[in-house]
Design a protein around this motif. Structure first.
Motif, PDB file in Angstrom:
ATOM      1  N   GLU A  38      43.445  35.423  54.551  1.00 54.59           N
ATOM      2  CA  GLU A  38      42.315  36.105  55.185  1.00 54.59           C
ATOM      3  C   GLU A  38      41.071  36.121  54.291  1.00 54.59           C
ATOM      4  OE1 GLU A  38      45.131  39.283  53.568  1.00 54.59           O
ATOM      5  OE2 GLU A  38      45.315  37.394  54.639  1.00 54.59           O
ATOM      6  N   ARG A  42      37.492  34.617  55.451  1.00 52.91           N
ATOM      7  CA  ARG A  42      36.217  35.344  55.439  1.00 52.91           C
ATOM      8  C   ARG A  42      35.139  34.548  54.706  1.00 52.91           C
ATOM      9  NH1 ARG A  42      39.240  39.801  54.999  1.00 52.91           N
ATOM     10  NH2 ARG A  42      39.275  39.785  52.724  1.00 52.91           N
ATOM     11  N   ASN A  50      34.838  35.553  62.713  1.00 54.03           N
ATOM     12  CA  ASN A  50      36.074  35.363  61.959  1.00 54.03           C
ATOM     13  C   ASN A  50      37.263  35.517  62.907  1.00 54.03           C
ATOM     14  OD1 ASN A  50      38.325  35.512  60.342  1.00 54.03           O
ATOM     15  ND2 ASN A  50      37.388  36.851  58.820  1.00 54.03           N
ATOM     16  N   ASP A  53      39.889  38.307  62.799  1.00 51.63           N
ATOM     17  CA  ASP A  53      39.594  39.654  63.292  1.00 51.63           C
ATOM     18  C   ASP A  53      40.331  39.915  64.606  1.00 51.63           C
ATOM     19  OD1 ASP A  53      37.954  40.199  61.148  1.00 51.63           O
ATOM     20  OD2 ASP A  53      36.098  39.732  62.228  1.00 51.63           O
ATOM     21  N   ASN A  72      46.678  36.015  58.365  1.00 50.84           N
ATOM     22  CA  ASN A  72      46.426  37.338  57.825  1.00 50.84           C
ATOM     23  C   ASN A  72      47.735  37.907  57.280  1.00 50.84           C
ATOM     24  OD1 ASN A  72      45.802  40.004  57.351  1.00 50.84           O
ATOM     25  ND2 ASN A  72      44.520  40.198  59.166  1.00 50.84           N
TER      26      ASN A  72
END
Length: 143
Positions: A38, A42, A50, A53, A72
């Motif tokens: 993650e 970013r 992104n 998200d 993530n």
């Protein structure tokens, strides 16, 4: 697709081992597919939307058709979701139709928890979910 068809696609990627769940990062390495967490996502998408998200993992294809897996690690089932995205890749999916999602979920389950690697003490979908770190709804479908 049928279970048998999906199992045939999965077979070259299944390692015989006692370790469950199977390791998605190992499969990405075998497929020569780079992966990023993650934080790296970013940084890469800093001025854009992104996708992490919204999604726990996604396969990004750039203009040169290079593929990179982003995921993530704070998502409980991120290993499963990486396998899900790899399944889309292996199946050649170009969209997220309901049938493609079902096929990717089932192929991901086969890759995460190959039947031949499951211990004999697994008696329910809840056992598969717990031991193999698969979301319960996906484990129920697989069971």
């Amino acid at each position: 697709m049928t279970y048998r068809e999906l199992k045939k696609i999965a077979q070259p990627h299944i390692r015989t081992t006692d370790n469950l769940p199977s390791n998605a990062l190992l499969l990405l390495t075998q497929l020569h597919m780079p992966y990023r967490t993650e934080k790296q996502c970013r940084e890469y998408f800093k001025d854009k939307y992104n996708p992490l998200d919204v999604y726990p993992a996604f396969l990004y294809v750039d203009e040169q058709k290079n593929k990179t897996m982003y995921f993530n690690t704070s998502t409980k089932y991120y290993n499963f979701y990486i396998f899900h995205e790899v399944a889309h890749h292996l199946l050649g999916h170009e969209d997220d139709s309901p049938q493609n999602e079902l096929d990717a979920d089932m192929l991901a389950c086969i890759l995460v928890a190959p039947v031949e690697n499951l211990p004999s003490n697994i008696k329910s979908a809840r056992d598969i979910s717990t031991i193999c770190q698969i979301p319960i709804d996906k484990a129920e479908m697989y069971w």
